[in-house]
Design a protein around this motif. Structure first.
Motif, PDB file in Angstrom:
ATOM      1  N   ARG A 205      46.890  23.782  31.141  1.00 47.07           N
ATOM      2  CA  ARG A 205      47.131  24.293  29.808  1.00 47.07           C
ATOM      3  C   ARG A 205      46.259  25.524  29.601  1.00 47.07           C
ATOM      4  NH1 ARG A 205      48.189  21.699  24.908  1.00 47.07           N
ATOM      5  NH2 ARG A 205      48.762  23.311  23.439  1.00 47.07           N
ATOM      6  N   MET A 206      46.853  26.572  29.037  1.00 51.73           N
ATOM      7  CA  MET A 206      46.080  27.775  28.764  1.00 51.73           C
ATOM      8  C   MET A 206      46.312  28.225  27.334  1.00 51.73           C
ATOM      9  SD  MET A 206      46.347  30.033  32.200  1.00 51.73           S
ATOM     10  CE  MET A 206      45.747  29.361  33.754  1.00 51.73           C
ATOM     11  N   SER A 207      45.365  28.962  26.810  1.00 51.81           N
ATOM     12  CA  SER A 207      45.588  29.549  25.488  1.00 51.81           C
ATOM     13  C   SER A 207      45.169  31.018  25.489  1.00 51.81           C
ATOM     14  CB  SER A 207      44.835  28.765  24.413  1.00 51.81           C
ATOM     15  OG  SER A 207      45.096  29.301  23.145  1.00 51.81           O
ATOM     16  N   CYS A 208      43.897  31.299  25.760  1.00 53.47           N
ATOM     17  CA  CYS A 208      43.443  32.684  25.635  1.00 53.47           C
ATOM     18  C   CYS A 208      43.791  33.528  26.855  1.00 53.47           C
ATOM     19  CB  CYS A 208      41.940  32.723  25.387  1.00 53.47           C
ATOM     20  SG  CYS A 208      40.954  32.187  26.802  1.00 53.47           S
ATOM     21  N   GLY A 209      43.718  32.926  28.044  1.00 59.09           N
ATOM     22  CA  GLY A 209      43.934  33.681  29.274  1.00 59.09           C
ATOM     23  C   GLY A 209      42.725  34.510  29.678  1.00 59.09           C
ATOM     24  N   MET A 210      41.658  34.427  28.903  1.00 53.94           N
ATOM     25  CA  MET A 210      40.549  35.355  29.084  1.00 53.94           C
ATOM     26  C   MET A 210      39.230  34.675  29.439  1.00 53.94           C
ATOM     27  SD  MET A 210      41.499  38.002  26.008  1.00 53.94           S
ATOM     28  CE  MET A 210      40.808  37.024  24.713  1.00 53.94           C
ATOM     29  N   GLY A 211      39.309  33.393  29.808  1.00 53.39           N
ATOM     30  CA  GLY A 211      38.080  32.691  30.158  1.00 53.39           C
ATOM     31  C   GLY A 211      37.218  32.351  28.957  1.00 53.39           C
ATOM     32  N   LEU A 212      37.819  32.304  27.772  1.00 49.21           N
ATOM     33  CA  LEU A 212      37.034  32.070  26.563  1.00 49.21           C
ATOM     34  C   LEU A 212      37.324  30.728  25.897  1.00 49.21           C
ATOM     35  CD1 LEU A 212      37.417  35.598  24.872  1.00 49.21           C
ATOM     36  CD2 LEU A 212      35.461  34.761  26.189  1.00 49.21           C
ATOM     37  N   CYS A 213      38.576  30.318  25.897  1.00 53.16           N
ATOM     38  CA  CYS A 213      38.933  29.161  25.062  1.00 53.16           C
ATOM     39  C   CYS A 213      38.565  27.843  25.721  1.00 53.16           C
ATOM     40  CB  CYS A 213      40.408  29.182  24.708  1.00 53.16           C
ATOM     41  SG  CYS A 213      41.504  28.648  26.029  1.00 53.16           S
ATOM     42  N   GLY A 214      38.291  27.878  27.020  1.00 53.60           N
ATOM     43  CA  GLY A 214      37.702  26.724  27.683  1.00 53.60           C
ATOM     44  C   GLY A 214      38.636  25.675  28.245  1.00 53.60           C
ATOM     45  N   ARG A 215      39.950  25.772  28.011  1.00 53.22           N
ATOM     46  CA  ARG A 215      40.769  24.601  28.299  1.00 53.22           C
ATOM     47  C   ARG A 215      41.316  24.523  29.717  1.00 53.22           C
ATOM     48  NH1 ARG A 215      43.857  23.701  24.340  1.00 53.22           N
ATOM     49  NH2 ARG A 215      42.439  25.023  23.202  1.00 53.22           N
ATOM     50  N   CYS A 216      41.211  25.566  30.493  1.00 51.00           N
ATOM     51  CA  CYS A 216      41.929  25.558  31.765  1.00 51.00           C
ATOM     52  C   CYS A 216      41.003  25.261  32.938  1.00 51.00           C
ATOM     53  CB  CYS A 216      42.621  26.905  31.966  1.00 51.00           C
ATOM     54  SG  CYS A 216      41.444  28.240  32.141  1.00 51.00           S
ATOM     55  N   ASN A 217      39.918  24.533  32.679  1.00 49.40           N
ATOM     56  CA  ASN A 217      38.918  24.392  33.740  1.00 49.40           C
ATOM     57  C   ASN A 217      39.268  23.346  34.790  1.00 49.40           C
ATOM     58  OD1 ASN A 217      38.232  22.028  32.076  1.00 49.40           O
ATOM     59  ND2 ASN A 217      36.393  21.933  33.319  1.00 49.40           N
TER      60      ASN A 217
ATOM     61  N   TYR B  76      35.290  26.163  37.319  1.00 51.66           N
ATOM     62  CA  TYR B  76      36.222  27.291  37.367  1.00 51.66           C
ATOM     63  C   TYR B  76      37.162  27.288  36.176  1.00 51.66           C
ATOM     64  CZ  TYR B  76      34.632  27.512  42.185  1.00 51.66           C
ATOM     65  OH  TYR B  76      33.850  27.594  43.302  1.00 51.66           O
ATOM     66  N   TYR B  77      37.461  28.475  35.657  1.00 51.74           N
ATOM     67  CA  TYR B  77      38.546  28.621  34.698  1.00 51.74           C
ATOM     68  C   TYR B  77      39.705  29.249  35.439  1.00 51.74           C
ATOM     69  CZ  TYR B  77      35.087  27.593  31.181  1.00 51.74           C
ATOM     70  OH  TYR B  77      34.120  26.965  30.456  1.00 51.74           O
ATOM     71  N   LEU B  78      40.840  28.563  35.421  1.00 54.50           N
ATOM     72  CA  LEU B  78      41.964  29.049  36.220  1.00 54.50           C
ATOM     73  C   LEU B  78      42.456  30.412  35.744  1.00 54.50           C
ATOM     74  CD1 LEU B  78      44.028  25.816  36.800  1.00 54.50           C
ATOM     75  CD2 LEU B  78      42.586  27.038  38.420  1.00 54.50           C
ATOM     76  N   CYS B  79      42.335  30.669  34.442  1.00 55.89           N
ATOM     77  CA  CYS B  79      42.848  31.938  33.932  1.00 55.89           C
ATOM     78  C   CYS B  79      42.022  33.111  34.432  1.00 55.89           C
ATOM     79  CB  CYS B  79      42.883  31.923  32.410  1.00 55.89           C
ATOM     80  SG  CYS B  79      41.252  31.829  31.659  1.00 55.89           S
ATOM     81  N   LYS B  80      40.794  32.845  34.783  1.00 57.15           N
ATOM     82  CA  LYS B  80      39.854  33.907  35.164  1.00 57.15           C
ATOM     83  C   LYS B  80      39.593  33.856  36.670  1.00 57.15           C
ATOM     84  CE  LYS B  80      35.442  33.183  33.717  1.00 57.15           C
ATOM     85  NZ  LYS B  80      34.473  33.310  34.813  1.00 57.15           N
TER      86      LYS B  80
HETATM   87  S1  FES Z   1      43.104  29.916  29.083  1.00 56.14           S
HETATM   88 FE1  FES Z   1      41.372  30.126  27.787  1.00 56.14          FE
HETATM   89  S2  FES Z   1      39.749  29.749  29.198  1.00 56.14           S
HETATM   90 FE2  FES Z   1      41.471  29.778  30.482  1.00 56.14          FE
END
Ligand code: FES
Ligand code: FAD
Ligand code: SF4
Ligand code: SF4
Lengths: 338, 272
Positions: B235-247, B251-255
């Motif tokens: 699950r992703m929301s920000c895509g920017m390594g900020l919102c925390g949910r994709c870990n 690791y954050y998958l979005c980053k």
């Molecule tokens: S989508 Fe927000 S931290 Fe990865």
């Protein structure tokens, strides 16, 4: 500028004219309350609520246009920040401002705030900053620090911004006496010892920046604690370092939409839920509450030091105070660490 | 795109909708300003007022003025994206993520393994490598879909495999009238790999269960975890390594992803 003295009376008069925020939730409160609060333990809420609002428009968009979020609020002094809250800001700065992308809302508010901290003259029963590499006194990260002593405060100024704020508020300090300085050191030692002694039995002792080896989030060892969790999300809400959020869109009118950032909680089942309902797609990588609880603790104590060199927990004890399931983070980590 | 407004999508015209399969459509977008991206990087696609979702472009990064997003219909937002018509304005944010480690592929035998809509992100990789095959030794594509009608980009396979360095094998789950090719899940195409294993780098994209069995199959063939890259979904929301949910762990998958070297995540629980 260090080792100055300011009377309680003078501070109260100056704050009455100033647009100041009490550190707790960044609210404006009566000056007398603010002054009294400076000698009390840290409050139940942290200034996260103002620096990083729980619900915030991050801008609008529509057919062929975008508009950025509203301007940052006017500079404010946040009065009464504790050492743990300054440590939390240091951590949030690393996580939200020092990567490839910066969190815009936090950035604008953080940059506009004058940080006026205070040594803890007393500790809450759940405080455990000394177990996670901290101390109940600010030594870093503030603009102005106030150490409560008899009749007033020993004042330390650490930045030009702090100096400018003192000048603007008409706060003139006089050199502190040797007695006042000695008193400050006595209070600092006493509160530090109080925090240390109330935590001796937890066995929790983590150095700042140390990444703890804990069971992974698939390990059943977490069940013992998760059994008491009712998934309310209070712990993440109240925590000065929890910053997880979620973006959603709402329509304001035909062709006009707003994007909103809202706090989220990694404890909640919906947090990780992914798309897809068919049997060959896993709806969430952490279907069990115990894995989510583990992920929260692991982020603070294991991943954060690896990610940014700082612990993600500053030992404020708020989540312990707030937990409906009476889960004590000190006990959880103390028991699970090798 | 500046960093300050990167929560807000840039308006982007939808210029073409391609029906790929009964469940998959490709939306072709023409950003007002070409958005350069690397193969494997993803974007956040907004359907105004409805929501946003992460998608990895299926088109070649060498054409940033026309970006194709290939979308499986699977829920609220994707359902509505499938109803979009050319001329409509959507929103784009990005690109996000690291992208495929293409500069590490010189002298390698590249194994591309896709399942279902997972061929979409891999197509950007395939097209990028096809642009310049000189540095790599070989590219072998193995792809599986549920049935003939679900085969993605079917009209392009012959062209891909027409290069001397490229071969492609395709399977569908069960026999079907008119299908002469292999049947069975995609891992059946990974038995007794005719590749020089030490020189192999594998890229895998598909549903979680496919990632799991493909990883097992590749390890059974003798590939090490370091040789395997998985397109991980969270699950992703920000895509920017900020919102925390994709870990996954630290690791954050979005980053740090979304394509992760398996060696980095293999010890994490719940990876698949
Ligand atoms: S989508 Fe927000 S931290 Fe990865
Ligand atoms: C890096 C990455 C790349 C991807 N690339 C591709 C690709 O190339 N092609 C492809 O087909 N898929 C791709 N996916 C998967 C794709 O992102 C999901 O299938 C898609 O987001 C599903 O959205 P949905 O709303 O249709 O599904 P749902 O199951 O309805 O929703 C998924 C989640 O989004 C939330 N959500 C749904 N609607 C809204 C709304 N209106 N507002 C806010 N939240 C909402 C829901 O709470 C739900 O948990 C990729 C995923 C990732 C992480
Ligand atoms: S995890 Fe608990 S004790 Fe640690 S900083 Fe957050 S609220 Fe305070
Ligand atoms: S506050 Fe306690 S009960 Fe509520 S979600 Fe956190 S751990 Fe669970």
């Amino acid at each position: 500028m260090t080792g100055q003295y300011l009377s309680r009376q003078k501070l109260a008069e100056a704050l009455a004219d100033e647009q100041c925020l009490w550190s707790a939730a960044g609210e404006q409160v009566e000056v007398c309350e603010m002054i009294a609060g400076l000698s009390e333990p840290r409050s139940p809420l942290s200034p996260k609520g103002w620096l990083y609002p729980s619900l915030q428009s991050v801008g609008q968009y529509g057919d062929g246009f975008t508009s950025p979020p509203a301007e940052a609020p006017a500079p404010r002094a946040i009065i009464g920040l504790r050492a743990c809250e300054l440590a939390a800001l240091k951590y949030l700065d690393k996580m939200l401002l020092e990567g490839q992308f910066q969190e815009p809302v936090y950035r604008s508010r953080r940059k506009s705030a004058v940080l006026v901290s205070t040594d803890c003259a007393a500790a809450a029963p759940t405080c455990f900053c000394t177990s996670v590499g901290g101390l109940p006194l600010a030594d870093d990260g503030y603009d102005v620090n106030l150490s409560p002593v008899e009749g007033g405060f020993v004042v330390d100024v650490a930045s030009d911004r702090g100096r400018a704020w003192l000048a603007a508020a008409g706060l003139e300090c006089i050199p502190a006496s040797a007695d006042q300085l000695a008193q400050r050191d006595r209070i600092r030692r006493a509160v530090t010892e109080a925090v240390e002694s109330q935590n001796r039995s937890t066995g929790l002792e983590v150095a700042q920046g140390q990444s703890l080896v804990l069971p992974d989030d698939g390990d059943p060892a977490w069940q013992r604690y998760a059994a008491d969790c009712v998934e309310c999300g209070a712990c993440t809400n109240i925590c000065p370092t929890c910053y997880c959020f979620y973006l959603y869109d709402q329509a304001l009118g035909p062709g006009l939409f707003e994007r909103v950032r809202t706090w989220d909680s990694c404890i909640l089942g919906t947090y990780h839920r992914m798309a897809g309902t068919t049997s060959n797609m896993k709806p969430t990588p952490r279907p069990r509450l115990r894995s989510r609880l583990a992920n929260r603790v692991l982020h603070k104590f294991t991943y954060a030091p690896q990610q940014c060199g700082l612990l993600g927990c500053v030992g404020c004890g708020r989540c312990i105070e707030a937990c409906l399931g009476a889960i004590d983070l000190r006990q959880v980590v103390g028991e699970l660490q090798p | 795109m500046s960093t300050s407004d990167s929560y807000i999508p840039t308006p982007t015209e939808l210029v073409e909708v391609i029906d790929e399969t009964p469940t998959i459509k490709t939306l072709v977008l023409a950003p007002a300003e070409p958005m350069s991206f690397k193969a494997g990087q993803f974007i956040q696609l907004t359907l105004p007022g409805v929501g946003e979702g992460p998608f990895t472009p299926s088109s070649s990064p060498s054409h940033p003025e026309r970006i194709s997003i290939t979308i499986l219909r699977t829920g609220t937002v994707t359902e509505r994206l499938h109803e979009c018509r050319p001329g409509q304005v959507l929103g784009l944010r990005g690109p996000f993520g690291k992208g495929y480690p293409i500069d590490k592929l010189a002298g390698k035998e590249v194994l591309v393994v896709g399942g279902g809509v997972g061929l979409a992100p891999l197509r950007a990789l395939i097209l990028t490598l096809l642009d310049d095959l000189d540095p790599i030794k070989r590219m072998s594509i193995r792809y599986g879909a549920r049935g003939m009608e679900e085969l993605l980009f079917r009209r392009e396979y012959d062209q891909w495999a027409s290069h001397a360095k490229v071969d492609m094998q395709v399977t569908i789950d069960n026999p079907q009238p008119g299908w002469q090719g292999p049947t069975g899940v995609v891992t059946t195409l990974l038995k007794d790999l005719d590749m020089t294993l030490p020189e192999c780098t594998a890229f895998v994209c598909g549903p979680g269960i496919m990632l799991q069995f493909t990883t097992q199959a590749l390890e059974a063939e003798g590939l090490t975890a370091e040789q395997i890259y998985l397109s991980m979904n969270r699950r992703m929301s920000c895509g920017m390594g900020l919102c925390g949910r994709c870990n996954i762990g630290k690791y954050y998958l979005c980053k740090d992803g979304p394509d992760m070297n398996y060696a980095l995540i293999k010890d994490a629980p719940n990876v698949f």
